[in-house]
Design an enzyme around this catalytic site. Structure first.
Site, short mmCIF file in Angstrom:
data_model
loop_
_atom_site.label_atom_id
_atom_site.label_comp_id
_atom_site.label_asym_id
_atom_site.label_seq_id
_atom_site.Cartn_x
_atom_site.Cartn_y
_atom_site.Cartn_z
N PRO A 43 0.82 -1.21 0.00
CA PRO A 43 0.00 0.00 0.00
C PRO A 43 0.86 1.27 0.00
O PRO A 43 1.81 1.39 0.78
CB PRO A 43 -0.79 -0.13 1.30
CG PRO A 43 -0.85 -1.59 1.57
CD PRO A 43 0.47 -2.12 1.10
N GLU A 44 0.53 2.17 -0.91
CA GLU A 44 1.22 3.45 -1.00
C GLU A 44 0.20 4.56 -0.77
O GLU A 44 -0.96 4.30 -0.43
CB GLU A 44 1.93 3.56 -2.35
CG GLU A 44 2.91 2.42 -2.59
CD GLU A 44 3.71 2.55 -3.88
OE1 GLU A 44 3.85 3.67 -4.41
OE2 GLU A 44 4.18 1.51 -4.38
N LYS A 71 2.25 7.23 4.17
CA LYS A 71 1.64 5.90 4.21
C LYS A 71 0.99 5.59 5.56
O LYS A 71 0.52 4.48 5.77
CB LYS A 71 2.71 4.84 3.90
CG LYS A 71 3.36 4.97 2.54
CD LYS A 71 4.39 3.87 2.35
CE LYS A 71 5.16 4.01 1.05
NZ LYS A 71 6.14 2.93 0.84
N ARG A 73 0.53 -10.61 6.09
CA ARG A 73 1.93 -10.85 6.46
C ARG A 73 2.33 -10.23 7.80
O ARG A 73 3.37 -10.59 8.36
CB ARG A 73 2.86 -10.35 5.35
CG ARG A 73 2.66 -11.11 4.04
CD ARG A 73 3.66 -10.67 2.98
NE ARG A 73 5.03 -10.96 3.37
CZ ARG A 73 6.10 -10.65 2.63
NH1 ARG A 73 5.92 -10.04 1.46
NH2 ARG A 73 7.31 -10.92 3.04
N ARG A 127 14.88 -2.95 -4.86
CA ARG A 127 13.49 -3.07 -5.29
C ARG A 127 13.42 -3.28 -6.80
O ARG A 127 14.16 -2.65 -7.58
CB ARG A 127 12.70 -1.79 -4.94
CG ARG A 127 12.71 -1.43 -3.47
CD ARG A 127 12.14 -2.54 -2.60
NE ARG A 127 10.77 -2.86 -2.99
CZ ARG A 127 9.71 -2.17 -2.58
NH1 ARG A 127 9.85 -1.15 -1.77
NH2 ARG A 127 8.50 -2.53 -2.97
#
Length: 266
Positions: free
Chosen positions: A2-3, A58, A117, A255
């Protein structure tokens, strides 16, 4: 992960509980609580009224009050969604998913913190100062920063532009997908040094960032439309939606990075 646009979408979900009294809190998995135990978390929030949620990068902050018309204050819930977190609004009686870790119960429904997670989670700020402490390391929110400060903060980092954009202490809210999308729109190579960016480059990046976030926030997520680079991340034949050149993948700052060698030459 999520951003900023996703968290804005979660903020709208949490608004369903605004002005509502917490009838109870069910902690189904205490591993998502940070710095507080289940009993304290439940007792601190029971019978409190949720205020208007607000976002910083965030992070999502939900203040509480002791009465419907009281000034929101402590305690407050702070949520960071990590890789797989989300807020979901459900009616009473609906099946509870095994990844629904915390359930806030209100008269009209339930606000559920869902996370597979459990890499981050929910914090309890007992006093206003604790909110400031948790957010102290963040840079300005990417949706609100002005062009001048944007350029100043990026160019003082002396790193590659993608790494700088994803550094939450420089700029809060952008992650891997938003950074790739922005750099593709601005035609900037992800490894280009921030010190090599011209004033025009920085202005272009800021304009494109504002336009991208405006559209993504409206959607409540980073769109995967065909006109967006994001829409081609998982395509079997990954081609630039602007020039049809085969896209390339590399790693920047650990990334996975998607870019167009024709549009984003180094």
């Amino acid at each position: 992960m999520p951003e900023l646009p996703d968290v804005e979408g979660f903020r709208r979900v949490a608004q369903r509980a605004e002005g509502r009294q917490v009838r109870g809190v069910q902690v189904r998995d205490a591993q998502v609580l940070r710095g507080v135990g289940s009993a304290e978390f439940q007792e601190a929030l029971r019978r409190r009224y949720f205020g208007e949620p607000w976002r910083c990068g965030k992070w999502l902050v939900i203040p509480t009050a002791g009465a419907p018309n009281a000034e929101p204050g402590a305690p407050a819930v702070l949520a960071h969604f990590g890789m797989t977190g989300s807020f979901e609004w459900c009616g009473h009686g609906g099946e509870v998913h095994r990844h629904d870790r915390v359930v806030f119960d209100f008269a009209p429904g339930e606000l559920r913190y869902h996370d597979m997670r459990k890499l981050t989670g929910l914090h309890l700020a007992r006093q206003r100062g604790e909110v400031d402490e948790l957010l102290a390391e963040l840079g300005p929110d990417a949706q609100r920063i002005g062009a001048e400060e944007f350029g100043e903060r990026l160019t003082r980092t002396r790193r590659g532009i993608k790494a700088a954009l994803m550094d939450q202490s420089v700029l809060a809210g952008l992650g891997n997908i938003c950074a790739d999308e922005l750099l593709w729109r601005a035609r900037v190579h992800p490894n280009r040094a921030t010190t090599e960016l011209t004033a025009d480059d920085l202005d272009q990046l800021h304009r494109e960032m504002r336009a991208m976030l405006r559209d993504a926030v409206r959607a409540g997520r980073v769109p995967d439309d065909a006109s967006w680079l994001t829409g081609h991340r998982d395509a079997p034949d990954q081609r630039c939606p602007r020039c049809s050149t085969a896209l390339r993948r590399t790693r920047v700052g650990g990334r996975g990075t998607l870019w167009c060698p024709a549009c984003q030459s180094d």
